[in-house]
Design a protein around this motif. Structure first.
Motif, PDB file in Angstrom:
ATOM      1  N   ASN A  11     -13.491   0.801  -5.839  1.00 21.21           N
ATOM      2  CA  ASN A  11     -14.218  -0.536  -6.819  1.00 21.21           C
ATOM      3  C   ASN A  11     -15.016   0.338  -7.825  1.00 21.21           C
ATOM      4  OD1 ASN A  11     -15.137  -2.884  -7.469  1.00 21.21           O
ATOM      5  ND2 ASN A  11     -17.236  -2.276  -6.193  1.00 21.21           N
ATOM      6  N   ARG A  12     -14.944  -0.319  -8.917  1.00 23.34           N
ATOM      7  CA  ARG A  12     -15.950   0.236 -10.074  1.00 23.34           C
ATOM      8  C   ARG A  12     -16.616  -1.171 -10.826  1.00 23.34           C
ATOM      9  NH1 ARG A  12     -16.250   4.680 -13.570  1.00 23.34           N
ATOM     10  NH2 ARG A  12     -16.859   4.275 -15.548  1.00 23.34           N
ATOM     11  N   PHE A  13     -17.870  -0.869 -10.982  1.00 25.35           N
ATOM     12  CA  PHE A  13     -18.571  -1.898 -11.648  1.00 25.35           C
ATOM     13  C   PHE A  13     -19.489  -1.260 -12.878  1.00 25.35           C
ATOM     14  CE2 PHE A  13     -22.902  -3.743 -12.121  1.00 25.35           C
ATOM     15  CZ  PHE A  13     -22.818  -5.088 -12.254  1.00 25.35           C
ATOM     16  N   ASN A  14     -19.451  -2.056 -13.786  1.00 25.83           N
ATOM     17  CA  ASN A  14     -20.117  -1.441 -15.085  1.00 25.83           C
ATOM     18  C   ASN A  14     -20.848  -2.541 -15.864  1.00 25.83           C
ATOM     19  OD1 ASN A  14     -20.639  -0.263 -17.758  1.00 25.83           O
ATOM     20  ND2 ASN A  14     -18.749   0.712 -17.883  1.00 25.83           N
ATOM     21  N   GLN A  15     -21.920  -2.428 -16.141  1.00 24.25           N
ATOM     22  CA  GLN A  15     -23.090  -3.443 -16.796  1.00 24.25           C
ATOM     23  C   GLN A  15     -23.941  -2.740 -17.897  1.00 24.25           C
ATOM     24  OE1 GLN A  15     -25.660  -5.558 -14.163  1.00 24.25           O
ATOM     25  NE2 GLN A  15     -26.201  -7.057 -15.893  1.00 24.25           N
ATOM     26  N   SER A  16     -23.895  -3.125 -18.991  1.00 27.68           N
ATOM     27  CA  SER A  16     -24.596  -2.505 -20.139  1.00 27.68           C
ATOM     28  C   SER A  16     -25.465  -3.378 -20.959  1.00 27.68           C
ATOM     29  CB  SER A  16     -23.632  -1.837 -20.878  1.00 27.68           C
ATOM     30  OG  SER A  16     -24.561  -1.103 -21.994  1.00 27.68           O
ATOM     31  N   ILE A  17     -26.596  -2.998 -20.950  1.00 27.23           N
ATOM     32  CA  ILE A  17     -27.564  -3.914 -22.111  1.00 27.23           C
ATOM     33  C   ILE A  17     -27.951  -2.960 -23.072  1.00 27.23           C
ATOM     34  CG2 ILE A  17     -29.654  -5.400 -22.290  1.00 27.23           C
ATOM     35  CD1 ILE A  17     -29.537  -5.767 -19.440  1.00 27.23           C
ATOM     36  N   VAL A  18     -27.618  -3.284 -24.506  1.00 29.51           N
ATOM     37  CA  VAL A  18     -27.865  -2.425 -25.314  1.00 29.51           C
ATOM     38  C   VAL A  18     -28.975  -2.859 -26.382  1.00 29.51           C
ATOM     39  CG1 VAL A  18     -25.520  -1.686 -25.584  1.00 29.51           C
ATOM     40  CG2 VAL A  18     -26.356  -3.591 -26.804  1.00 29.51           C
ATOM     41  N   VAL A  19     -29.432  -1.939 -27.220  1.00 27.54           N
ATOM     42  CA  VAL A  19     -30.572  -2.268 -28.261  1.00 27.54           C
ATOM     43  C   VAL A  19     -29.639  -2.644 -29.551  1.00 27.54           C
ATOM     44  CG1 VAL A  19     -32.704  -1.678 -29.429  1.00 27.54           C
ATOM     45  CG2 VAL A  19     -32.259  -1.202 -27.065  1.00 27.54           C
ATOM     46  N   PRO A  20     -29.872  -3.668 -30.303  1.00 26.43           N
ATOM     47  CA  PRO A  20     -29.112  -3.817 -31.580  1.00 26.43           C
ATOM     48  C   PRO A  20     -29.779  -3.061 -32.891  1.00 26.43           C
ATOM     49  CG  PRO A  20     -30.697  -5.676 -31.184  1.00 26.43           C
ATOM     50  CD  PRO A  20     -30.639  -4.884 -29.717  1.00 26.43           C
ATOM     51  N   GLY A  21     -29.089  -2.445 -33.616  1.00 25.61           N
ATOM     52  CA  GLY A  21     -29.302  -1.514 -34.562  1.00 25.61           C
ATOM     53  C   GLY A  21     -30.369  -2.140 -35.702  1.00 25.61           C
ATOM     54  N   PHE A  22     -31.535  -2.623 -35.204  1.00 27.35           N
ATOM     55  CA  PHE A  22     -32.699  -2.961 -36.199  1.00 27.35           C
ATOM     56  C   PHE A  22     -33.505  -1.865 -36.553  1.00 27.35           C
ATOM     57  CE2 PHE A  22     -31.600  -6.998 -33.940  1.00 27.35           C
ATOM     58  CZ  PHE A  22     -31.404  -7.729 -35.135  1.00 27.35           C
ATOM     59  N   THR A  23     -34.001  -1.817 -37.653  1.00 24.95           N
ATOM     60  CA  THR A  23     -34.910  -0.763 -38.211  1.00 24.95           C
ATOM     61  C   THR A  23     -36.225  -1.370 -38.340  1.00 24.95           C
ATOM     62  OG1 THR A  23     -34.249  -1.307 -40.419  1.00 24.95           O
ATOM     63  CG2 THR A  23     -33.018   0.419 -39.256  1.00 24.95           C
ATOM     64  N   PHE A  24     -37.165  -0.439 -38.328  1.00 24.77           N
ATOM     65  CA  PHE A  24     -38.690  -0.816 -38.541  1.00 24.77           C
ATOM     66  C   PHE A  24     -39.491   0.117 -39.278  1.00 24.77           C
ATOM     67  CE2 PHE A  24     -43.095  -1.068 -37.680  1.00 24.77           C
ATOM     68  CZ  PHE A  24     -43.109  -2.778 -37.219  1.00 24.77           C
ATOM     69  N   PRO A  25     -40.132  -0.226 -40.349  1.00 25.55           N
ATOM     70  CA  PRO A  25     -40.645   0.730 -41.327  1.00 25.55           C
ATOM     71  C   PRO A  25     -41.570   1.996 -40.584  1.00 25.55           C
ATOM     72  CG  PRO A  25     -40.973  -1.492 -42.145  1.00 25.55           C
ATOM     73  CD  PRO A  25     -40.483  -1.451 -40.523  1.00 25.55           C
ATOM     74  N   GLY A  26     -41.280   3.059 -40.760  1.00 31.15           N
ATOM     75  CA  GLY A  26     -42.023   4.161 -40.556  1.00 31.15           C
ATOM     76  C   GLY A  26     -41.648   4.679 -39.012  1.00 31.15           C
ATOM     77  N   LEU A  27     -40.714   3.952 -38.307  1.00 28.89           N
ATOM     78  CA  LEU A  27     -40.474   4.252 -36.936  1.00 28.89           C
ATOM     79  C   LEU A  27     -39.057   4.648 -36.895  1.00 28.89           C
ATOM     80  CD1 LEU A  27     -42.559   1.790 -34.901  1.00 28.89           C
ATOM     81  CD2 LEU A  27     -43.142   4.243 -35.421  1.00 28.89           C
ATOM     82  N   ASP A  28     -38.577   5.678 -35.690  1.00 23.26           N
ATOM     83  CA  ASP A  28     -37.351   5.802 -35.445  1.00 23.26           C
ATOM     84  C   ASP A  28     -36.537   4.544 -35.041  1.00 23.26           C
ATOM     85  OD1 ASP A  28     -37.475   8.350 -36.568  1.00 23.26           O
ATOM     86  OD2 ASP A  28     -38.073   9.335 -34.611  1.00 23.26           O
ATOM     87  N   VAL A  29     -37.105   3.856 -33.926  1.00 26.38           N
ATOM     88  CA  VAL A  29     -36.341   2.883 -33.296  1.00 26.38           C
ATOM     89  C   VAL A  29     -37.472   1.447 -33.504  1.00 26.38           C
ATOM     90  CG1 VAL A  29     -35.316   4.034 -31.535  1.00 26.38           C
ATOM     91  CG2 VAL A  29     -37.904   3.438 -31.020  1.00 26.38           C
ATOM     92  N   PHE A  30     -37.014   0.459 -33.344  1.00 25.49           N
ATOM     93  CA  PHE A  30     -37.712  -0.833 -33.218  1.00 25.49           C
ATOM     94  C   PHE A  30     -38.515  -0.840 -31.901  1.00 25.49           C
ATOM     95  CE2 PHE A  30     -37.565  -4.743 -35.936  1.00 25.49           C
ATOM     96  CZ  PHE A  30     -38.481  -5.584 -35.349  1.00 25.49           C
ATOM     97  N   PRO A  31     -39.585  -1.317 -32.123  1.00 25.80           N
ATOM     98  CA  PRO A  31     -40.533  -1.273 -30.881  1.00 25.80           C
ATOM     99  C   PRO A  31     -40.500  -2.560 -30.288  1.00 25.80           C
ATOM    100  CG  PRO A  31     -42.024  -1.317 -32.795  1.00 25.80           C
ATOM    101  CD  PRO A  31     -40.427  -1.053 -33.375  1.00 25.80           C
ATOM    102  N   ASN A  32     -41.294  -3.107 -29.434  1.00 24.20           N
ATOM    103  CA  ASN A  32     -41.580  -4.255 -28.915  1.00 24.20           C
ATOM    104  C   ASN A  32     -43.219  -4.563 -29.259  1.00 24.20           C
ATOM    105  OD1 ASN A  32     -39.564  -3.719 -26.563  1.00 24.20           O
ATOM    106  ND2 ASN A  32     -39.478  -5.673 -27.290  1.00 24.20           N
ATOM    107  N   ILE A  33     -43.258  -5.766 -30.087  1.00 30.01           N
ATOM    108  CA  ILE A  33     -44.674  -6.142 -30.610  1.00 30.01           C
ATOM    109  C   ILE A  33     -44.923  -7.439 -30.025  1.00 30.01           C
ATOM    110  CG2 ILE A  33     -45.873  -6.746 -32.658  1.00 30.01           C
ATOM    111  CD1 ILE A  33     -43.761  -4.959 -34.288  1.00 30.01           C
ATOM    112  N   GLY A  34     -46.035  -7.456 -29.290  1.00 28.54           N
ATOM    113  CA  GLY A  34     -46.542  -8.696 -28.822  1.00 28.54           C
ATOM    114  C   GLY A  34     -47.834  -9.168 -29.614  1.00 28.54           C
ATOM    115  N   ILE A  35     -47.812 -10.579 -30.061  1.00 30.19           N
ATOM    116  CA  ILE A  35     -49.030 -11.063 -30.477  1.00 30.19           C
ATOM    117  C   ILE A  35     -49.060 -12.204 -29.476  1.00 30.19           C
ATOM    118  CG2 ILE A  35     -49.999 -11.994 -32.510  1.00 30.19           C
ATOM    119  CD1 ILE A  35     -47.602 -10.930 -34.267  1.00 30.19           C
TER     120      ILE A  35
END
Length: 292
Positions: free
Chosen positions: A205-229
């Motif tokens: 039996n083989r099971f595969n699940q993947s949740i990826v991060v879309p390729g959005f860019t954020f000024p001055g950072l390498d990755v897009f963070p999570n911003i909570g207001i």
């Protein structure tokens, strides 16, 4: 022999839910919220070699579509609010540009917040996004009568689900979430006597699940963070906070069962050996959190 079937349910056929209707007493009822489900499939089976080799196959497809609405309202500045924010010297125009890009102006003001001593009108940000799940299921089976005392059985199951990861607050950050599962088994049944039967089975039996991060860019950072207001807007900008993550699980199994019928008693003995290999990637909050 074979069978073909279909099950259909959608917003045009469904009666209006009374709890939904009670929200519009004295008003014209809007259309039913989207919920469209269809399940169709087919089965076929029969002999390949008369009284010796048999096959069976089943396949079905189950698409379900609906709208995704957040459990609590999120807010954004109105067009006038954004204009006021642009005129505040202490506000970062770069970060304000990110807010404008992903949080559209609220159409109507329903409240206000204070930024740098300036009252900013805010309103509910309409968020209605498509949410779907498409499931495919396949079963292939073969049975072979090797002799009067031996039978061979083979099974293969293939399940795939293509859905949407709706854990992000804003629909623009939704991503595809594929899940696949494969199971193959081989069994051999042997009759030692009319009252002693042995079953041997090997499975994978083989099971595969993947949740990826879309390729959005954020000024001055390498990755897009999570911003909570959260204090005023109840708004989160960014992908799924728990992404990226993935799971790949493989299971190897060997089973042997012996059944012995003695008079009014039935005794069973056996062994089940499994090798489970599970690799996972899950680093929570990997991209960083910024809370305001």
């Amino acid at each position: 022999h074979g069978t073909i079937w279909e099950y259909l349910e959608n917003r045009n056929l469904n009666a209006i839910n009374q709890s939904f209707a009670r929200q519009f007493v004295g008003q014209k009822l809007p259309p039913n919220p989207r919920y469209d489900q269809n399940r169709l499939g087919a089965m076929i089976g029969g002999p390949i070699q008369r009284n010796k080799l048999f096959f069976f196959e089943s396949y079905d497809y189950n698409p379900t579509g609906q709208n995704s609405v957040p459990s609590s309202a999120s807010y954004s500045p109105t067009a006038a609010g954004y204009a006021l924010l642009s005129g505040i010297p202490s506000v970062s125009q770069t970060l304000l540009g990110v807010l404008k890009q992903y949080a559209a102006p609220a159409p109507v003001a329903s409240g206000s917040t204070v930024v740098g001593g300036v009252t900013i009108p805010i309103g509910i940000l309409p968020i209605v996004a498509p949410n779907f799940s498409n499931t495919y299921r396949l079963l292939i089976s073969a049975d072979y009568d090797l002799s009067g005392n031996d039978q061979l059985h083979g099974r293969y199951i293939d399940n795939k689900t293509s859905s949407v990861d709706t854990s992000a607050n804003l629909p623009i950050f939704y991503t595809a979430e594929p899940v696949t599962s494969h199971l193959g088994t081989f069994s051999e049944f042997h009759n030692f006597s009319p009252n002693i039967v042995n079953e041997f089975r090997a499975a994978y039996n083989r099971f595969n699940q993947s949740i990826v991060v879309p390729g959005f860019t954020f000024p001055g950072l390498d990755v897009f963070p999570n911003i909570g207001i959260n204090s005023d807007l109840n708004l989160n900008i960014g992908p799924d906070p728990n992404a990226p993550q993935a799971t790949i699980q493989s299971t190897y199994q060997l089973v042997d069962n012996l059944t012995w019928i003695k008079g009014k008693h039935e005794l069973k003995f056996g062994v089940d050996a499994r090798d489970l290999i599970a690799a996972s990637t899950f680093i929570q909050r990997l991209r960083g959190d910024y809370e305001y």
